[in-house]
Design a protein around this motif. Structure first.
Motif, PDB file in Angstrom:
ATOM      1  N   PHE A   7       0.826  -1.209   0.000  1.00  0.00           N
ATOM      2  CA  PHE A   7       0.000   0.000   0.000  1.00  0.00           C
ATOM      3  C   PHE A   7       0.858   1.256   0.000  1.00  0.00           C
ATOM      4  O   PHE A   7       1.950   1.287   0.574  1.00  0.00           O
ATOM      5  CB  PHE A   7      -0.942   0.004   1.209  1.00  0.00           C
ATOM      6  N   GLU A   8       0.310   2.313  -0.632  1.00  0.00           N
ATOM      7  CA  GLU A   8       1.015   3.591  -0.747  1.00  0.00           C
ATOM      8  C   GLU A   8       1.032   4.331   0.583  1.00  0.00           C
ATOM      9  O   GLU A   8       0.052   4.347   1.331  1.00  0.00           O
ATOM     10  CB  GLU A   8       0.352   4.443  -1.832  1.00  0.00           C
ATOM     11  N   CYS A   9       2.141   5.004   0.833  1.00  0.00           N
ATOM     12  CA  CYS A   9       2.435   5.591   2.144  1.00  0.00           C
ATOM     13  C   CYS A   9       1.508   6.744   2.530  1.00  0.00           C
ATOM     14  O   CYS A   9       0.838   6.700   3.558  1.00  0.00           O
ATOM     15  CB  CYS A   9       3.899   6.055   2.122  1.00  0.00           C
ATOM     16  N   TRP A  10       1.471   7.800   1.723  1.00  0.00           N
ATOM     17  CA  TRP A  10       0.860   9.046   2.178  1.00  0.00           C
ATOM     18  C   TRP A  10      -0.660   8.962   2.294  1.00  0.00           C
ATOM     19  O   TRP A  10      -1.246   9.540   3.225  1.00  0.00           O
ATOM     20  CB  TRP A  10       1.270  10.188   1.247  1.00  0.00           C
ATOM     21  N   THR A  11      -1.309   8.268   1.372  1.00  0.00           N
ATOM     22  CA  THR A  11      -2.760   8.132   1.494  1.00  0.00           C
ATOM     23  C   THR A  11      -3.113   7.286   2.713  1.00  0.00           C
ATOM     24  O   THR A  11      -4.123   7.555   3.384  1.00  0.00           O
ATOM     25  CB  THR A  11      -3.345   7.508   0.219  1.00  0.00           C
ATOM     26  N   MET A  12      -2.280   6.295   3.027  1.00  0.00           N
ATOM     27  CA  MET A  12      -2.529   5.484   4.213  1.00  0.00           C
ATOM     28  C   MET A  12      -2.339   6.312   5.485  1.00  0.00           C
ATOM     29  O   MET A  12      -3.113   6.186   6.449  1.00  0.00           O
ATOM     30  CB  MET A  12      -1.615   4.265   4.221  1.00  0.00           C
ATOM     31  N   LEU A  13      -1.332   7.193   5.504  1.00  0.00           N
ATOM     32  CA  LEU A  13      -1.115   8.047   6.670  1.00  0.00           C
ATOM     33  C   LEU A  13      -2.306   8.970   6.917  1.00  0.00           C
ATOM     34  O   LEU A  13      -2.641   9.268   8.072  1.00  0.00           O
ATOM     35  CB  LEU A  13       0.159   8.868   6.490  1.00  0.00           C
ATOM     36  N   ALA A  14      -2.960   9.424   5.847  1.00  0.00           N
ATOM     37  CA  ALA A  14      -4.150  10.263   6.025  1.00  0.00           C
ATOM     38  C   ALA A  14      -5.258   9.493   6.731  1.00  0.00           C
ATOM     39  O   ALA A  14      -5.961  10.036   7.606  1.00  0.00           O
ATOM     40  CB  ALA A  14      -4.631  10.784   4.679  1.00  0.00           C
ATOM     41  N   ALA A  15      -5.412   8.212   6.381  1.00  0.00           N
ATOM     42  CA  ALA A  15      -6.404   7.386   7.066  1.00  0.00           C
ATOM     43  C   ALA A  15      -6.034   7.203   8.529  1.00  0.00           C
ATOM     44  O   ALA A  15      -6.897   7.258   9.418  1.00  0.00           O
ATOM     45  CB  ALA A  15      -6.527   6.033   6.370  1.00  0.00           C
ATOM     46  N   TRP A  16      -4.752   7.001   8.814  1.00  0.00           N
ATOM     47  CA  TRP A  16      -4.309   6.846  10.211  1.00  0.00           C
ATOM     48  C   TRP A  16      -4.540   8.133  11.005  1.00  0.00           C
ATOM     49  O   TRP A  16      -4.861   8.086  12.190  1.00  0.00           O
ATOM     50  CB  TRP A  16      -2.830   6.485  10.261  1.00  0.00           C
ATOM     51  N   ALA A  17      -4.352   9.260  10.350  1.00  0.00           N
ATOM     52  CA  ALA A  17      -4.559  10.538  11.029  1.00  0.00           C
ATOM     53  C   ALA A  17      -5.992  10.674  11.523  1.00  0.00           C
ATOM     54  O   ALA A  17      -6.251  11.226  12.602  1.00  0.00           O
ATOM     55  CB  ALA A  17      -4.214  11.691  10.089  1.00  0.00           C
ATOM     56  N   GLU A  18      -6.947  10.167  10.743  1.00  0.00           N
ATOM     57  CA  GLU A  18      -8.338  10.195  11.161  1.00  0.00           C
ATOM     58  C   GLU A  18      -8.643   9.122  12.196  1.00  0.00           C
ATOM     59  O   GLU A  18      -9.451   9.331  13.103  1.00  0.00           O
ATOM     60  CB  GLU A  18      -9.262   9.991   9.937  1.00  0.00           C
ATOM     61  N   GLN A  19      -8.003   7.975  12.048  1.00  0.00           N
ATOM     62  CA  GLN A  19      -8.316   6.837  12.919  1.00  0.00           C
ATOM     63  C   GLN A  19      -7.807   7.032  14.343  1.00  0.00           C
ATOM     64  O   GLN A  19      -8.439   6.578  15.302  1.00  0.00           O
ATOM     65  CB  GLN A  19      -7.701   5.564  12.333  1.00  0.00           C
ATOM     66  N   THR A  20      -6.662   7.692  14.491  1.00  0.00           N
ATOM     67  CA  THR A  20      -5.991   7.787  15.786  1.00  0.00           C
ATOM     68  C   THR A  20      -6.253   9.141  16.435  1.00  0.00           C
ATOM     69  O   THR A  20      -6.751  10.074  15.805  1.00  0.00           O
ATOM     70  CB  THR A  20      -4.480   7.582  15.612  1.00  0.00           C
ATOM     71  N   SER A  21      -5.894   9.235  17.714  1.00  0.00           N
ATOM     72  CA  SER A  21      -6.128  10.495  18.426  1.00  0.00           C
ATOM     73  C   SER A  21      -4.949  10.956  19.266  1.00  0.00           C
ATOM     74  O   SER A  21      -4.937  12.100  19.724  1.00  0.00           O
ATOM     75  CB  SER A  21      -7.360  10.350  19.338  1.00  0.00           C
ATOM     76  N   ALA A  22      -3.959  10.111  19.507  1.00  0.00           N
ATOM     77  CA  ALA A  22      -2.873  10.485  20.405  1.00  0.00           C
ATOM     78  C   ALA A  22      -1.483  10.218  19.831  1.00  0.00           C
ATOM     79  O   ALA A  22      -0.550  10.983  20.060  1.00  0.00           O
ATOM     80  CB  ALA A  22      -3.020   9.748  21.740  1.00  0.00           C
ATOM     81  N   VAL A  23      -1.321   9.133  19.104  1.00  0.00           N
ATOM     82  CA  VAL A  23      -0.006   8.704  18.652  1.00  0.00           C
ATOM     83  C   VAL A  23       0.483   9.577  17.491  1.00  0.00           C
ATOM     84  O   VAL A  23      -0.302  10.052  16.676  1.00  0.00           O
ATOM     85  CB  VAL A  23      -0.062   7.217  18.225  1.00  0.00           C
ATOM     86  N   GLU A  24       1.797   9.839  17.439  1.00  0.00           N
ATOM     87  CA  GLU A  24       2.368  10.508  16.278  1.00  0.00           C
ATOM     88  C   GLU A  24       2.405   9.537  15.099  1.00  0.00           C
ATOM     89  O   GLU A  24       2.529   8.322  15.282  1.00  0.00           O
ATOM     90  CB  GLU A  24       3.779  11.022  16.585  1.00  0.00           C
ATOM     91  N   ILE A  25       2.332  10.097  13.893  1.00  0.00           N
ATOM     92  CA  ILE A  25       2.365   9.274  12.679  1.00  0.00           C
ATOM     93  C   ILE A  25       3.303   9.921  11.672  1.00  0.00           C
ATOM     94  O   ILE A  25       3.538  11.137  11.708  1.00  0.00           O
ATOM     95  CB  ILE A  25       0.966   9.112  12.055  1.00  0.00           C
ATOM     96  N   GLY A  26       3.840   9.096  10.773  1.00  0.00           N
ATOM     97  CA  GLY A  26       4.678   9.655   9.726  1.00  0.00           C
ATOM     98  C   GLY A  26       5.324   8.577   8.887  1.00  0.00           C
ATOM     99  O   GLY A  26       5.252   7.385   9.204  1.00  0.00           O
ATOM    100  N   PRO A  27       5.973   8.963   7.804  1.00  0.00           N
ATOM    101  CA  PRO A  27       6.691   8.002   6.966  1.00  0.00           C
ATOM    102  C   PRO A  27       8.087   7.749   7.523  1.00  0.00           C
ATOM    103  O   PRO A  27       8.761   8.660   7.986  1.00  0.00           O
ATOM    104  CB  PRO A  27       6.763   8.708   5.612  1.00  0.00           C
ATOM    105  N   LEU A  28       8.527   6.507   7.418  1.00  0.00           N
ATOM    106  CA  LEU A  28       9.885   6.137   7.829  1.00  0.00           C
ATOM    107  C   LEU A  28      10.517   5.364   6.670  1.00  0.00           C
ATOM    108  O   LEU A  28      10.410   4.157   6.611  1.00  0.00           O
ATOM    109  CB  LEU A  28       9.857   5.276   9.093  1.00  0.00           C
ATOM    110  N   VAL A  29      11.137   6.113   5.784  1.00  0.00           N
ATOM    111  CA  VAL A  29      11.006   7.535   5.540  1.00  0.00           C
ATOM    112  C   VAL A  29      10.537   7.717   4.106  1.00  0.00           C
ATOM    113  O   VAL A  29      10.659   6.823   3.283  1.00  0.00           O
ATOM    114  CB  VAL A  29      12.347   8.292   5.754  1.00  0.00           C
ATOM    115  N   SER A  30      10.023   8.912   3.797  1.00  0.00           N
ATOM    116  CA  SER A  30       9.556   9.200   2.451  1.00  0.00           C
ATOM    117  C   SER A  30      10.734   9.610   1.581  1.00  0.00           C
ATOM    118  O   SER A  30      11.623  10.337   2.029  1.00  0.00           O
ATOM    119  CB  SER A  30       8.517  10.320   2.501  1.00  0.00           C
ATOM    120  N   CYS A  31      10.751   9.148   0.357  1.00  0.00           N
ATOM    121  CA  CYS A  31      11.841   9.461  -0.560  1.00  0.00           C
ATOM    122  C   CYS A  31      11.666  10.879  -1.110  1.00  0.00           C
ATOM    123  O   CYS A  31      10.637  11.206  -1.706  1.00  0.00           O
ATOM    124  CB  CYS A  31      11.893   8.458  -1.697  1.00  0.00           C
ATOM    125  N   ALA A  32      12.683  11.711  -0.926  1.00  0.00           N
ATOM    126  CA  ALA A  32      12.592  13.108  -1.349  1.00  0.00           C
ATOM    127  C   ALA A  32      12.448  13.249  -2.858  1.00  0.00           C
ATOM    128  O   ALA A  32      11.914  14.262  -3.340  1.00  0.00           O
ATOM    129  CB  ALA A  32      13.828  13.863  -0.870  1.00  0.00           C
TER     130      ALA A  32
END
Length: 276
Positions: free
Chosen positions: A63-88
Motif C-alpha cells: 500500500f502507498e504511504c501518504w494516502t494510508m497516513l491520512a487514514a491513520w490521522a483520522e483513525q488515531t487520536s494520540a499517537v504521532e504518525i509519519g513516513p519512515l522515511v519518504s523518498c525526497a
C-alpha cells in the motif's frame, strides 16, 4: 570504534515506535494493528514509502504511504504518525510541504515528516523517477528541505505545530551532514556499537554546522526484543538513542507481543530516570 558507553547528552525520555511494513497484507489487518498499537501506548506509528514489497513475492500486495497516513490521522487520536522515511525524489518538495501541513491538521498536530534519499531502484524505475547516483540522490534530499520549510511558512493555514523533520539514513559524508543541518530527529539502524559511531559522526557534523547535538533526537529501528536488565534495550539506550522503532512485518502485523515488551521496558526506563 566508539563503544556503547553511556551517552553524555542530556537525557530524553525513551519513546517507542511501531514501524508497519504494509506488504502481503490486507488494509483491514493494518487498520486493526494501528488501533491496537495506539491502545498499547506506543509513541509513534510509521510506515515505509515503497511501491512494491521488499520481502517475499516482489509483486505481492503493498500500500502507498501518504494516502494510508491520512487514514491513520483520522483513525488515531494520540499517537504521532509519519513516513519512515519518504523518498525526497518521489514528490515535489512544495507538494510534500502542503501534504505534510494537511496531515498535521487532520491529525491535530501529530505528524512527523520523515525523509530520506531513497535506495530501492525498482521504485524509481517503474514509477518513472531517475535513479541517479547515491550522491545525487543525497543532493536531492539536502536541497528539498529548505524548500519544504519555506513552503510551510507560506501556507494558509500554517501547520498545527512546527512539524518535526526526521532524516533517515546512515551515510556519514552526506546524510548525517544533512541531518545536522535540518533534522529534529535522526533515524538510523545497526548494533549499539554501530549507532554509537554514527552518533559521534553526527555530533562532529553538528559542530561544523553550528548545531547543538542535543537538539537532534536519536532514533533507530530494530527487530530485537528489549531483553532483561543490561539487555539489548539498555544497550541501545546507553548510546543516546531515545526513539526506538520496532519493525512489524505485514505477514505478522497483528503479532504485537514484542512491542508490548518494548512498551513495558520504556515505562520502566522512564520511571527509573532521574528527574531533572
Amino acid at each position: 570504534m566508539p563503544s556503547s558507553e553511556p551517552d553524555s547528552r542530556p537525557a530524553r525520555r525513551i519513546r517507542i515506535g511501531a514501524h508497519l511494513e504494509p506488504e502481503h497484507v490486507g488494509y483491514r489487518e493494518i487498520r486493526t494493528a494501528v488501533g491496537i498499537l495506539e491502545n498499547l501506548g506506543v509513541d509513534m506509528i510509521t510506515t515505509w514509502d515503497h511501491f512494491f514489497p521488499l520481502n517475499g513475492d516482489p509483486d505481492g500486495r503493498n500500500f502507498e504511504c501518504w494516502t494510508m497516513l491520512a487514514a491513520w490521522a483520522e483513525q488515531t487520536s494520540a499517537v504521532e504518525i509519519g513516513p519512515l522515511v519518504s523518498c525526497a525524489a518521489y514528490r515535489n518538495p512544495d507538494l510534500v510541504a502542503d501534504m505534510s501541513r494537511t496531515l498535521d491538521h487532520i491529525s491535530g498536530g501529530r505528524f512527523v515528516l520523515g525523509l530520506g534519499s531513497g535506495w530501492a531502484e525498482r521504485d524509481f524505475a517503474e514509477y518513472g523517477y531517475e535513479f541517479r547516483t547515491a550522491g545525487e540522490r543525497a543532493t536531492v534530499l539536502d536541497q528539498a528541505l529548505p524548500r519544504i520549510r519555506a513552503r510551510l511558512a507560506r501556507l494558509n493555514p500554517p501547520p498545527a505545530r512546527r512539524i518535526p523533520v526526521m532524516i533517515g539514513g546512515t551515510g556519514e559524508h552526506r546524510t548525517l551532514r544533512t541531518a545536522a543541518r535540518h533534522a529534529d530527529i535522526w533515524h538510523g539502524e545497526g548494533t549499539p556499537e554501530e549507532l554509537a559511531r554514527k552518533h559521534a559522526v553526527l555530533d562532529a557534523w553538528c559542530a561544523r554546522e553550528g548545531r547543538e547535538p542535543a537538539s537532534i533526537e536519536r532514533a533507530a529501528i530494530t527487530d530485537e526484543s528489549p531483553g532483561p536488565v543490561h539487555g539489548y534495550g539498555d544497550r541501545i539506550a546507553a548510546t543516546g538513542t531515545t526513539l526506538i522503532a520496532v519493525g512489524v512485518n505485514g505477514r505478522r502485523i497483528t503479532e504485537l507481543d514484542k512491542i508490548r515488551d518494548w512498551v513495558r521496558w520504556r515505562d520502566q526506563r522512564n520511571l527509573d530516570r532521574p528527574r531533572e
